[in-house]
Motif scaffolding. Structure first.
Motif, PDB file in Angstrom:
ATOM      1  N   SER A   3      18.964   8.474   4.363  1.00  0.00           N
ATOM      2  CA  SER A   3      19.152   7.603   3.198  1.00  0.00           C
ATOM      3  C   SER A   3      17.872   6.803   2.957  1.00  0.00           C
ATOM      4  CB  SER A   3      20.336   6.663   3.408  1.00  0.00           C
ATOM      5  OG  SER A   3      20.086   5.808   4.482  1.00  0.00           O
ATOM      6  N   LEU A   4      17.493   6.682   1.702  1.00  0.00           N
ATOM      7  CA  LEU A   4      16.277   5.964   1.333  1.00  0.00           C
ATOM      8  C   LEU A   4      16.604   4.537   0.929  1.00  0.00           C
ATOM      9  CD1 LEU A   4      14.465   8.743  -0.729  1.00  0.00           C
ATOM     10  CD2 LEU A   4      14.065   8.081   1.645  1.00  0.00           C
ATOM     11  N   LYS A   5      15.679   3.636   1.275  1.00  0.00           N
ATOM     12  CA  LYS A   5      15.843   2.215   0.969  1.00  0.00           C
ATOM     13  C   LYS A   5      14.622   1.753   0.184  1.00  0.00           C
ATOM     14  CE  LYS A   5      18.100   1.751   5.357  1.00  0.00           C
ATOM     15  NZ  LYS A   5      17.782   1.906   6.732  1.00  0.00           N
ATOM     16  N   PRO A   6      14.740   0.640  -0.528  1.00  0.00           N
ATOM     17  CA  PRO A   6      13.561   0.117  -1.234  1.00  0.00           C
ATOM     18  C   PRO A   6      12.475  -0.296  -0.235  1.00  0.00           C
ATOM     19  CG  PRO A   6      15.559  -0.993  -1.967  1.00  0.00           C
ATOM     20  CD  PRO A   6      15.934  -0.150  -0.804  1.00  0.00           C
ATOM     21  N   CYS A   7      11.241  -0.204  -0.666  1.00  0.00           N
ATOM     22  CA  CYS A   7      10.091  -0.663   0.115  1.00  0.00           C
ATOM     23  C   CYS A   7      10.330  -2.105   0.555  1.00  0.00           C
ATOM     24  CB  CYS A   7       8.828  -0.560  -0.752  1.00  0.00           C
ATOM     25  SG  CYS A   7       7.358  -1.316  -0.045  1.00  0.00           S
ATOM     26  N   ALA A   8       9.828  -2.460   1.737  1.00  0.00           N
ATOM     27  CA  ALA A   8      10.031  -3.806   2.286  1.00  0.00           C
ATOM     28  C   ALA A   8       9.309  -4.898   1.502  1.00  0.00           C
ATOM     29  CB  ALA A   8       9.591  -3.842   3.746  1.00  0.00           C
ATOM     30  N   LEU A   9       8.355  -4.528   0.639  1.00  0.00           N
ATOM     31  CA  LEU A   9       7.672  -5.529  -0.173  1.00  0.00           C
ATOM     32  C   LEU A   9       8.605  -5.941  -1.311  1.00  0.00           C
ATOM     33  CD1 LEU A   9       4.922  -6.995  -0.605  1.00  0.00           C
ATOM     34  CD2 LEU A   9       4.440  -5.255  -2.298  1.00  0.00           C
ATOM     35  N   PRO A  10       8.974  -7.212  -1.380  1.00  0.00           N
ATOM     36  CA  PRO A  10       9.896  -7.645  -2.435  1.00  0.00           C
ATOM     37  C   PRO A  10       9.393  -7.262  -3.834  1.00  0.00           C
ATOM     38  CG  PRO A  10       9.556  -9.403  -0.853  1.00  0.00           C
ATOM     39  CD  PRO A  10       8.581  -8.320  -0.516  1.00  0.00           C
ATOM     40  N   GLY A  11      10.287  -6.654  -4.601  1.00  0.00           N
ATOM     41  CA  GLY A  11       9.961  -6.272  -5.974  1.00  0.00           C
ATOM     42  C   GLY A  11       9.415  -4.868  -6.125  1.00  0.00           C
ATOM     43  N   CYS A  12       9.061  -4.206  -5.023  1.00  0.00           N
ATOM     44  CA  CYS A  12       8.531  -2.837  -5.108  1.00  0.00           C
ATOM     45  C   CYS A  12       9.699  -1.867  -5.287  1.00  0.00           C
ATOM     46  CB  CYS A  12       7.730  -2.478  -3.861  1.00  0.00           C
ATOM     47  SG  CYS A  12       7.111  -0.771  -3.894  1.00  0.00           S
ATOM     48  N   ASN A  14       9.613   1.464  -5.021  1.00  0.00           N
ATOM     49  CA  ASN A  14       9.475   2.722  -4.282  1.00  0.00           C
ATOM     50  C   ASN A  14      10.511   2.831  -3.174  1.00  0.00           C
ATOM     51  OD1 ASN A  14       7.247   3.349  -5.865  1.00  0.00           O
ATOM     52  ND2 ASN A  14       5.817   2.400  -4.437  1.00  0.00           N
ATOM     53  N   LEU A  15      11.023   4.051  -2.987  1.00  0.00           N
ATOM     54  CA  LEU A  15      12.022   4.296  -1.954  1.00  0.00           C
ATOM     55  C   LEU A  15      11.374   4.924  -0.720  1.00  0.00           C
ATOM     56  CD1 LEU A  15      14.900   5.673  -4.201  1.00  0.00           C
ATOM     57  CD2 LEU A  15      14.658   3.377  -3.268  1.00  0.00           C
ATOM     58  N   VAL A  16      11.806   4.450   0.457  1.00  0.00           N
ATOM     59  CA  VAL A  16      11.261   4.925   1.732  1.00  0.00           C
ATOM     60  C   VAL A  16      12.383   5.034   2.758  1.00  0.00           C
ATOM     61  CG1 VAL A  16       8.955   3.944   1.379  1.00  0.00           C
ATOM     62  CG2 VAL A  16      10.718   2.556   2.431  1.00  0.00           C
ATOM     63  N   ARG A  18      12.049   3.795   5.850  1.00  0.00           N
ATOM     64  CA  ARG A  18      12.054   2.448   6.428  1.00  0.00           C
ATOM     65  C   ARG A  18      10.691   1.804   6.213  1.00  0.00           C
ATOM     66  NH1 ARG A  18      11.561   4.391  12.594  1.00  0.00           N
ATOM     67  NH2 ARG A  18       9.313   4.546  12.540  1.00  0.00           N
ATOM     68  N   GLY A  19      10.666   0.466   6.276  1.00  0.00           N
ATOM     69  CA  GLY A  19       9.404  -0.263   6.173  1.00  0.00           C
ATOM     70  C   GLY A  19       8.823  -0.269   4.768  1.00  0.00           C
ATOM     71  N   TYR A  20       7.495  -0.059   4.705  1.00  0.00           N
ATOM     72  CA  TYR A  20       6.765  -0.117   3.444  1.00  0.00           C
ATOM     73  C   TYR A  20       6.450   1.281   2.912  1.00  0.00           C
ATOM     74  CZ  TYR A  20       6.027  -5.014   4.640  1.00  0.00           C
ATOM     75  OH  TYR A  20       6.209  -6.333   4.953  1.00  0.00           O
ATOM     76  N   CYS A  21       6.263   1.366   1.601  1.00  0.00           N
ATOM     77  CA  CYS A  21       5.868   2.624   0.976  1.00  0.00           C
ATOM     78  C   CYS A  21       4.377   2.865   1.243  1.00  0.00           C
ATOM     79  CB  CYS A  21       6.141   2.572  -0.525  1.00  0.00           C
ATOM     80  SG  CYS A  21       5.128   1.357  -1.407  1.00  0.00           S
ATOM     81  N   LYS A  22       3.868   4.018   0.860  1.00  0.00           N
ATOM     82  CA  LYS A  22       2.451   4.345   1.084  1.00  0.00           C
ATOM     83  C   LYS A  22       1.528   3.376   0.355  1.00  0.00           C
ATOM     84  CE  LYS A  22       3.071   9.181   2.166  1.00  0.00           C
ATOM     85  NZ  LYS A  22       2.812  10.567   1.821  1.00  0.00           N
ATOM     86  N   THR A  23       1.953   2.891  -0.793  1.00  0.00           N
ATOM     87  CA  THR A  23       1.139   1.942  -1.551  1.00  0.00           C
ATOM     88  C   THR A  23       0.954   0.636  -0.778  1.00  0.00           C
ATOM     89  OG1 THR A  23       2.070   2.849  -3.579  1.00  0.00           O
ATOM     90  CG2 THR A  23       0.933   0.744  -3.777  1.00  0.00           C
ATOM     91  N   HIS A  24       1.979   0.205  -0.049  1.00  0.00           N
ATOM     92  CA  HIS A  24       1.947  -1.077   0.662  1.00  0.00           C
ATOM     93  C   HIS A  24       1.882  -0.902   2.180  1.00  0.00           C
ATOM     94  CE1 HIS A  24       4.031  -1.981  -3.234  1.00  0.00           C
ATOM     95  NE2 HIS A  24       2.930  -2.714  -3.290  1.00  0.00           N
ATOM     96  N   ASP A  25       1.447   0.241   2.627  1.00  0.00           N
ATOM     97  CA  ASP A  25       1.393   0.534   4.064  1.00  0.00           C
ATOM     98  C   ASP A  25       0.494  -0.421   4.837  1.00  0.00           C
ATOM     99  OD1 ASP A  25       2.120   2.088   6.330  1.00  0.00           O
ATOM    100  OD2 ASP A  25       0.119   2.993   6.272  1.00  0.00           O
ATOM    101  N   GLU A  26      -0.475  -1.053   4.167  1.00  0.00           N
ATOM    102  CA  GLU A  26      -1.381  -1.961   4.881  1.00  0.00           C
ATOM    103  C   GLU A  26      -0.629  -3.138   5.500  1.00  0.00           C
ATOM    104  OE1 GLU A  26      -1.761  -3.832   0.657  1.00  0.00           O
ATOM    105  OE2 GLU A  26      -1.766  -1.791   1.384  1.00  0.00           O
ATOM    106  N   TYR A  27       0.576  -3.454   4.985  1.00  0.00           N
ATOM    107  CA  TYR A  27       1.350  -4.551   5.557  1.00  0.00           C
ATOM    108  C   TYR A  27       1.951  -4.167   6.906  1.00  0.00           C
ATOM    109  CZ  TYR A  27       0.762  -6.695   1.039  1.00  0.00           C
ATOM    110  OH  TYR A  27       0.223  -7.239  -0.093  1.00  0.00           O
ATOM    111  N   ASN A  28       1.969  -2.896   7.233  1.00  0.00           N
ATOM    112  CA  ASN A  28       2.418  -2.463   8.552  1.00  0.00           C
ATOM    113  C   ASN A  28       1.332  -2.675   9.600  1.00  0.00           C
ATOM    114  OD1 ASN A  28       5.043  -1.547   8.032  1.00  0.00           O
ATOM    115  ND2 ASN A  28       4.265   0.370   7.214  1.00  0.00           N
ATOM    116  N   LYS A  29       0.072  -2.725   9.190  1.00  0.00           N
ATOM    117  CA  LYS A  29      -1.053  -2.793  10.125  1.00  0.00           C
ATOM    118  C   LYS A  29      -1.074  -4.030  11.006  1.00  0.00           C
ATOM    119  CE  LYS A  29      -3.864   0.354   7.522  1.00  0.00           C
ATOM    120  NZ  LYS A  29      -4.958   0.524   6.604  1.00  0.00           N
TER     121      LYS A  29
END
Length: 127
Positions: A3-12, A14-16, A18-29
């Protein structure tokens, strides 16, 4: 099927998985800085270790984080995605505070930070 969930960045939108989408992946770093933090932690003096495990510091630190639940550096530098504060940092290093006979509990010298911001500060100091 996962099951896909919204990106962890509020307002994004994109469905993933878990965590952040590829656009916001830098927040995982920032979470990858744990090794750097462990290296810095191993260099603490006996005095500072004793201080940071004291009941008085734990009480002050907990109270300060209640007043500042969001990382104070993230609020200034990344206001769209600030992280939760996980620790309290001495702006003026504890060793100097003790040397200058100042109070290590003075709120003016404290800053609530996320782990990534704390590691960045200490890595810059070590260079």
């Amino acid at each position: 099927m996962v099951s896909l969930k919204p990106c962890a960045l509020p307002g994004c939108p994109n469905l993933v998985e878990r965590g952040y989408c590829k656009t916001h992946d830098e927040y995982n770093k920032p979470k990858r800085n744990n090794e750097a933090f462990k290296k810095l932690d191993s260099k603490k003096t006996k005095e500072s270790i004793k201080f940071y495990v004291s009941p008085a510091w734990r009480k002050v630190s907990k109270h300060y984080r209640k007043l500042h639940p969001i990382c104070e550096r993230c609020e200034r530098t990344r206001p769209l995605n600030p992280q939760a504060s996980v620790l309290v940092h001495h702006i003026k290093p504890l060793e100097y505070v003790i040397r200058d006979k100042e109070s290590p509990y003075n709120f003016r010298n404290l800053e609530a930070l996320c782990l990534a911001c704390h590691n960045r500060i200490h890595l810059k100091r070590k260079k």
